[in-house]
Design a protein around this motif. Structure first.
Motif, short mmCIF file in Angstrom:
data_model
loop_
_atom_site.label_atom_id
_atom_site.label_comp_id
_atom_site.label_asym_id
_atom_site.label_seq_id
_atom_site.Cartn_x
_atom_site.Cartn_y
_atom_site.Cartn_z
N ASP A 171 0.85 -1.23 -0.05
CA ASP A 171 0.05 0.19 0.04
C ASP A 171 0.87 1.13 0.09
OD1 ASP A 171 -2.16 -1.55 0.20
OD2 ASP A 171 -2.40 -1.44 2.17
N HIS A 172 0.33 2.19 -0.48
CA HIS A 172 1.07 3.57 -0.98
C HIS A 172 1.70 3.87 0.45
CE1 HIS A 172 2.43 7.31 -2.43
NE2 HIS A 172 1.83 8.12 -1.37
N GLN A 173 0.86 4.12 1.60
CA GLN A 173 1.32 4.68 2.96
C GLN A 173 2.48 3.75 3.49
OE1 GLN A 173 -1.97 5.21 5.50
NE2 GLN A 173 -0.63 5.97 7.16
N ASP A 174 1.94 2.45 3.39
CA ASP A 174 3.18 1.54 4.03
C ASP A 174 4.49 1.56 3.21
OD1 ASP A 174 1.16 0.55 5.65
OD2 ASP A 174 0.73 -1.09 4.62
N TYR A 175 4.20 1.97 1.96
CA TYR A 175 5.42 2.19 0.93
C TYR A 175 6.31 3.34 1.14
CZ TYR A 175 8.27 2.07 -3.24
OH TYR A 175 9.38 2.21 -4.41
N GLU A 176 5.45 4.29 1.64
CA GLU A 176 6.38 5.70 1.76
C GLU A 176 6.98 5.44 3.15
OE1 GLU A 176 7.05 8.01 -0.03
OE2 GLU A 176 6.01 7.26 -1.82
N GLN A 177 6.40 4.74 4.07
CA GLN A 177 6.80 4.46 5.48
C GLN A 177 8.19 3.51 5.43
OE1 GLN A 177 3.87 3.01 8.05
NE2 GLN A 177 2.70 5.18 8.19
N MET A 178 7.92 2.52 4.63
CA MET A 178 9.07 1.74 4.39
C MET A 178 10.18 2.45 3.65
SD MET A 178 9.17 -1.62 1.59
CE MET A 178 9.64 -0.23 0.28
N LEU A 179 10.26 3.29 2.81
CA LEU A 179 11.13 4.01 2.20
C LEU A 179 11.94 4.92 3.44
CD1 LEU A 179 10.07 5.30 -1.14
CD2 LEU A 179 11.26 3.45 -0.86
N GLY A 180 11.24 5.46 4.13
CA GLY A 180 11.83 6.21 5.27
C GLY A 180 12.63 5.25 6.38
N LYS A 181 11.99 4.08 6.71
CA LYS A 181 12.72 3.17 7.59
C LYS A 181 14.15 2.83 6.80
CE LYS A 181 8.50 1.64 9.82
NZ LYS A 181 7.78 0.37 9.94
N MET A 182 13.96 2.44 5.31
CA MET A 182 15.14 1.86 4.91
C MET A 182 16.04 3.24 4.94
SD MET A 182 13.19 0.30 1.53
CE MET A 182 14.66 -0.02 0.40
N ARG A 183 15.77 4.28 4.53
CA ARG A 183 16.82 5.48 4.88
C ARG A 183 17.42 5.61 6.13
NH1 ARG A 183 12.78 8.06 1.36
NH2 ARG A 183 12.00 9.21 2.99
N GLN A 184 16.71 5.30 7.23
CA GLN A 184 17.12 5.35 8.46
C GLN A 184 18.09 4.33 8.70
OE1 GLN A 184 13.95 5.45 11.36
NE2 GLN A 184 15.30 5.82 13.18
N ALA A 185 17.68 3.02 8.35
CA ALA A 185 18.46 1.82 8.39
C ALA A 185 19.80 2.02 7.84
CB ALA A 185 17.74 0.56 8.13
N GLY A 186 20.01 2.63 6.64
CA GLY A 186 21.23 2.61 5.94
C GLY A 186 21.91 3.89 6.11
N GLY A 187 21.44 4.98 6.95
CA GLY A 187 22.03 6.12 7.07
C GLY A 187 21.78 7.14 5.90
N ILE A 188 20.82 7.04 5.23
CA ILE A 188 20.72 7.48 3.89
C ILE A 188 20.15 8.90 4.17
CG2 ILE A 188 19.79 7.54 1.51
CD1 ILE A 188 19.82 4.55 1.98
N GLN A 189 20.90 10.18 3.75
CA GLN A 189 20.08 11.37 4.04
C GLN A 189 18.96 11.64 3.52
OE1 GLN A 189 22.80 14.64 2.48
NE2 GLN A 189 21.22 16.14 3.31
N ASP A 190 17.95 12.04 4.20
CA ASP A 190 16.38 12.02 4.05
C ASP A 190 16.41 13.56 3.59
OD1 ASP A 190 13.86 11.90 3.51
OD2 ASP A 190 13.28 11.74 5.53
N ASP A 191 16.36 13.88 2.22
CA ASP A 191 15.83 15.24 1.66
C ASP A 191 15.02 15.29 0.56
OD1 ASP A 191 19.13 15.42 -0.18
OD2 ASP A 191 17.15 14.41 -0.66
N ASP A 192 14.66 16.24 0.18
CA ASP A 192 13.53 16.24 -0.73
C ASP A 192 13.58 15.59 -2.15
OD1 ASP A 192 13.09 19.87 0.23
OD2 ASP A 192 12.04 17.99 1.15
N GLN A 193 14.84 15.27 -2.33
CA GLN A 193 14.86 14.51 -3.75
C GLN A 193 14.60 13.11 -3.81
OE1 GLN A 193 17.36 12.72 -5.60
NE2 GLN A 193 17.78 11.58 -3.60
#
Length: 413
Positions: A171-193
Motif C-alpha cells: 500500500d502507498h502509505q506503507d510503501y512511503e513509510q518503508m522508504l523512510g525506514k530504509m533510509r534510516q536503517a542505511g543512514g541515507i540522508q532524507d532530503d526532498d529529492q
C-alpha cells in the motif's frame, strides 16, 4: 471480414475495430494455389464498411503501443529482462549490474535498486518484483555491507507483512513509510529529492536538458561529456557528492542507451569521483577535474581518429573502447558480451553485415586472447548472424536478438 487466397492456405481474417487486439485468423480448406486473385469483383469498400474515426484511432493506438513495446525491448540492449518475473524489476537489476558488476554494494545503492524495481504501479512489490530482487540479493549477499543488509531487511519485512495480508503489492502509505525506514536503517540522508527531485540544481538542469533533447535514443559520447560538464562546472564543490548522485541515478536508469564512448567517459568520471570520496572530498579538486576533462576529450578524439579503420561507427566505438579497457591479456566472457551488444544495439540494422565484419576482424586478430566463455559468446553471435543471413536479412530480428541475449546470459551464469 476480409477473405482471400494467401499462398499455401486459404486464410480467413476477422478484425473487431472496437477491440483491435483481437485479430483472428482461421485456416479454411487447404489450397496450394499461389495466385492472389480476389474472391469477388465487388469493390472492397462495398463489402467492408469504412471504419469510423474512433475505430481508426483505436487501431492506431493499439499498434502504437505495440511499437513502443518493441522499442522498449530493443532499448534494453545489455539489460534484457527475459528470465525475470517482473520486467521493471528485471530492468532495474540489469542496469545495476552494468553500473556495478563486481564492486561492494552500499546502503544507498541497494535502496535505489529496490526503489527503482518497485516504484511502478503494477501492484507487484511483494510479488514478482520481490522474487527478482531476492534472487539478486541471495547471489550478491557477500558484496553488501552491513547497512545495505539492514536496508534489505526493512524491505523484506514489509513484503512479509503484505503477503500475510494476502497482497502482492505494498500500500502507498506503507510503501512511503518503508522508504523512510530504509533510509534510516542505511543512514541515507532524507532530503526532498529521494522521490523524483534532484539533490543538485545544476545536475538536475543538465539531466532535464538532455532528456528534452534526446528522450529515447542512444546517448553519445558528446552528450555524456556535455552532461557531466554542465552538471559539475558550477562552484558548489559537489562533483563527487550530490551532483554525482543525481547523474548516477540517471545513468543507472538509462545505461542501456549509452554508446560505448559514453560508457567510457562515464567510467572515467566514476573513477575520479571514487578517488575524491576516498580522500573525503565532496568535490573533485580543480587539477584533477581539468585532467579528467582532458582525458574525456582524448577518448572522443581517439574514437574519431579511429573511425576510418572501421566499416561501422558503432562497432568501431565498441572495439576501441574494449581495447582501451583491456589493452592486453585475456578477454573475458563479460567483455565479449559487452563488445557484441555495444556494437549492434544501434538502429542501423547492420548486425549481420558491416558490424559483424568489423567484429570478425577484431576477433580473428585476437583469438589467443579470448577466454573459453568469450569464445562461446562469439559463437552464439556468429550463429545468430548466419541464421539471419540465410533468410537474407542484414539485421537480427527481435525474437532472435532476445534469444541470443538469453543464451549469452546462460553462458555467463
Amino acid at each position: 471480414m476480409v477473405r482471400g487466397i494467401l499462398g499455401a492456405e486459404d486464410m480467413q481474417m476477422t478484425i473487431d475495430f472496437n477491440n483491435p487486439s483481437q485479430i483472428r485468423t482461421t485456416a479454411a480448406t487447404t489450397s496450394y494455389r499461389v495466385d492472389m486473385r480476389p474472391l469477388t469483383d465487388t469493390p472492397l469498400s462495398d463489402v467492408m464498411p469504412t471504419p469510423s474515426a474512433q475505430e481508426v484511432s483505436a487501431l492506431q493506438n493499439y499498434y502504437g503501443q505495440v511499437q513502443d513495446d518493441v522499442d522498449n525491448v530493443r532499448n534494453l540492449g545489455n539489460g534484457c529482462t527475459c528470465g525475470y518475473s517482473d520486467a521493471g524489476a528485471g530492468q532495474a537489476i540489469e542496469n545495476f549490474k552494468q553500473t556495478n558488476p563486481d564492486g561492494p554494494i552500499d546502503a544507498t545503492q541497494i535502496y535505489r535498486l529496490i526503489e527503482a524495481a518497485t516504484k511502478d504501479a503494477d501492484n507487484n512489490a511483494a510479488g514478482g518484483e520481490f522474487k527478482d530482487l531476492q534472487s539478486f540479493v541471495e547471489k550478491n549477499w557477500n558484496r553488501m555491507d552491513d547497512k545495505a543488509r539492514a536496508v534489505w531487511q526493512v524491505y523484506y519485512q514489509q513484503v512479509m507483512d503484505s503477503r500475510n495480508r494476502g497482497k502482492t503489492g505494498i500500500d502507498h502509505q506503507d510503501y512511503e513509510q518503508m522508504l523512510g525506514k530504509m533510509r534510516q536503517a542505511g543512514g541515507i540522508q532524507d532530503d526532498d529529492q529521494e522521490c523524483g527531485e534532484y539533490k543538485d540544481a545544476s545536475a538536475g538542469a543538465a539531466i532535464k536538458k538532455l532528456e528534452g533533447q534526446n528522450p529515447n535514443g542512444p546517448i553519445s559520447g558528446d552528450q555524456m561529456l556535455s552532461l557531466i560538464l554542465e552538471a559539475t562546472q558550477d562552484m558548489d564543490n559537489q562533483a563527487a557528492s550530490k551532483e554525482y548522485e543525481d547523474l548516477s541515478k540517471f545513468v543507472q536508469k538509462n545505461y542501456a542507451r549509452l554508446s560505448p564512448e559514453a560508457k567510457e567517459i562515464w567510467e572515467l568520471y566514476q573513477r575520479n569521483v571514487q578517488q575524491s570520496q576516498a580522500e573525503g572530498n565532496p568535490g573533485i579538486p580543480t587539477d584533477r577535474f581539468d585532467r579528467m576533462i582532458r582525458d574525456m576529450t582524448k577518448i572522443q578524439q581517439r574514437n574519431q581518429d579511429a573511425s576510418g579503420k572501421y566499416e561501422d561507427p558503432s562497432a568501431g566505438d565498441a572495439i576501441e573502447s574494449l581495447q582501451a579497457r583491456v589493452p592486453n591479456g585475456p578477454i573475458s566472457g563479460n567483455e565479449m558480451r559487452r563488445l557484441v551488444l555495444d556494437a549492434i544495439k544501434d538502429y542501423d540494422s547492420q548486425s549481420t553485415s558491416t558490424e559483424f565484419s568489423d567484429l570478425e576482424r577484431f576477433v580473428s586478430s585476437n583469438k589467443d586472447r579470448l577466454s573459453p566463455e568469450a569464445k562461446q559468446i562469439w559463437e552464439i553471435y556468429s550463429q545468430a548472424v548466419q541464421n539471419a543471413r540465410a533468410r537474407g536479412e542484414q539485421g537480427i530480428q527481435e525474437g532472435d536478438y532476445q534469444e541470443m541475449i538469453a543464451r549469452m546470459r546462460d553462458v555467463l551464469g
